[in-house]
Design an enzyme around this catalytic site. Structure first.
Site, PDB file in Angstrom:
ATOM      1  N   ASP A 178       0.850  -1.184   0.000  1.00 27.39           N
ATOM      2  CA  ASP A 178       0.000   0.000   0.000  1.00 27.39           C
ATOM      3  C   ASP A 178       0.888   1.237   0.000  1.00 27.39           C
ATOM      4  O   ASP A 178       2.095   1.130   0.189  1.00 27.39           O
ATOM      5  CB  ASP A 178      -1.020  -0.015   1.149  1.00 27.39           C
ATOM      6  CG  ASP A 178      -0.384   0.143   2.531  1.00 27.39           C
ATOM      7  OD1 ASP A 178       0.814  -0.169   2.683  1.00 27.39           O
ATOM      8  OD2 ASP A 178      -1.097   0.561   3.459  1.00 27.39           O
ATOM      9  N   TYR A 198       3.009   4.713   0.665  1.00 27.79           N
ATOM     10  CA  TYR A 198       3.673   5.320   1.814  1.00 27.79           C
ATOM     11  C   TYR A 198       2.655   6.171   2.565  1.00 27.79           C
ATOM     12  O   TYR A 198       1.861   6.898   1.956  1.00 27.79           O
ATOM     13  CB  TYR A 198       4.835   6.200   1.358  1.00 27.79           C
ATOM     14  CG  TYR A 198       5.967   5.458   0.679  1.00 27.79           C
ATOM     15  CD1 TYR A 198       6.678   4.465   1.353  1.00 27.79           C
ATOM     16  CD2 TYR A 198       6.340   5.767  -0.624  1.00 27.79           C
ATOM     17  CE1 TYR A 198       7.734   3.803   0.737  1.00 27.79           C
ATOM     18  CE2 TYR A 198       7.395   5.104  -1.250  1.00 27.79           C
ATOM     19  CZ  TYR A 198       8.082   4.118  -0.567  1.00 27.79           C
ATOM     20  OH  TYR A 198       9.120   3.459  -1.171  1.00 27.79           O
ATOM     21  N   PHE A 221       6.607   2.007  -4.387  1.00 26.30           N
ATOM     22  CA  PHE A 221       8.005   2.230  -3.998  1.00 26.30           C
ATOM     23  C   PHE A 221       8.533   3.620  -4.342  1.00 26.30           C
ATOM     24  O   PHE A 221       9.607   4.006  -3.894  1.00 26.30           O
ATOM     25  CB  PHE A 221       8.945   1.161  -4.588  1.00 26.30           C
ATOM     26  CG  PHE A 221       8.692  -0.217  -4.073  1.00 26.30           C
ATOM     27  CD1 PHE A 221       9.162  -0.609  -2.823  1.00 26.30           C
ATOM     28  CD2 PHE A 221       7.957  -1.132  -4.813  1.00 26.30           C
ATOM     29  CE1 PHE A 221       8.905  -1.872  -2.329  1.00 26.30           C
ATOM     30  CE2 PHE A 221       7.702  -2.411  -4.323  1.00 26.30           C
ATOM     31  CZ  PHE A 221       8.184  -2.784  -3.085  1.00 26.30           C
ATOM     32  N   HIS A 244      11.338  -9.196   0.751  1.00 24.57           N
ATOM     33  CA  HIS A 244      11.038  -7.778   0.548  1.00 24.57           C
ATOM     34  C   HIS A 244      12.299  -6.940   0.795  1.00 24.57           C
ATOM     35  O   HIS A 244      13.133  -7.306   1.628  1.00 24.57           O
ATOM     36  CB  HIS A 244       9.932  -7.360   1.527  1.00 24.57           C
ATOM     37  CG  HIS A 244       9.297  -6.053   1.198  1.00 24.57           C
ATOM     38  ND1 HIS A 244       9.818  -4.846   1.621  1.00 24.57           N
ATOM     39  CD2 HIS A 244       8.181  -5.762   0.482  1.00 24.57           C
ATOM     40  CE1 HIS A 244       9.047  -3.864   1.178  1.00 24.57           C
ATOM     41  NE2 HIS A 244       8.048  -4.383   0.488  1.00 24.57           N
TER      42      HIS A 244
END
Length: 225
Positions: A65, A67, A78, A187
């Protein structure tokens, strides 16, 4: 919300816009934007679709989701707006790019250059309440982005799908097209990057796959401002 998609995404997603869940999501978001600080700004929610039309998708990079700190999210997973420091996960992405492809580490986290080349920077949830990670989880976005993933899976051409971390890897069962390459790793978050994201060489592997199939490689270097 449905009316703002004008490129090749509009037709295959038309059926989703008519579903009850999507109309309910729209009503929920209308109230949220009126009463709270929601990210990204409403006009930026669908930037991943605006910047990377369906016919141009070469790579799907799934995030979770947006920031949740103000002035960061702008609709691309990202990526952060110009003037914002790259968050820790993106710093690790840059470290891996430096090790893998020799890219220098830039002074910004604005990834629109990737989107313009065909990297679909898609979060599975497209909005969030400021300072509250995952606050819009389970409101309908997942059903919508699952439909997007299915559309990409059905494309009759080679596409690379990057699944970083367990939430993204839950989508692997949807990705059954043998023409595509699915690359999995931990991740890039500081909590998990050392468990195999750093050193995974996913960027060079991605480019090798694309060029092997006659598709122009991605220039992953983000330039300094």
């Amino acid at each position: 919300m449905a009316g703002i998609l004008h490129n090749q995404w509009k037709e295959p997603l038309e059926v989703e816009f008519k579903e009850k869940y999507f109309k309910d999501l729209g009503q929920f978001l209308k109230q949220e934007y009126l009463t709270k600080q929601i990210l990204p700004p409403m006009d930026d929610i669908f930037n991943a679709f605006h910047y990377t039309s369906l016919e141009n998708v070469k790579v799907l990079l799934l995030g979770q989701d947006p920031y949740h700190n103000p002035n960061q999210a702008h609709g691309l997973s990202f990526s952060v707006l110009p003037g914002q420091d790259p968050p820790p996960s993106l710093q690790n992405i840059y470290k891996e790019l430096q090790d893998d492809l020799g890219c220098y580490i830039p002074n910004n986290g604005y990834l629109k250059k990737w989107a313009d080349q065909g990297v679909m920077l898609l979060n599975t949830v497209l909005t969030v309440c400021a300072h509250q990670a995952n606050s819009h989880k389970g409101k309908g976005w997942e059903q919508f982005t699952d439909a997007v993933i299915n559309i990409i899976n059905e494309q009759d051409r080679p596409i690379v799908i990057l699944l970083w971390g367990r939430p993204a890897q839950t989508k692997e069962k949807m990705l059954n097209n043998p023409k595509h390459l699915v690359l999995k790793s931990p991740h890039p978050s500081p909590l998990s990057a050392y468990r195999g994201f750093l050193g995974c060489k996913c960027f060079s592997t991605c480019n090798e796959f694309l060029t092997t199939h006659g598709i122009e490689a991605i220039d992953w270097q983000i330039e300094n401002f």
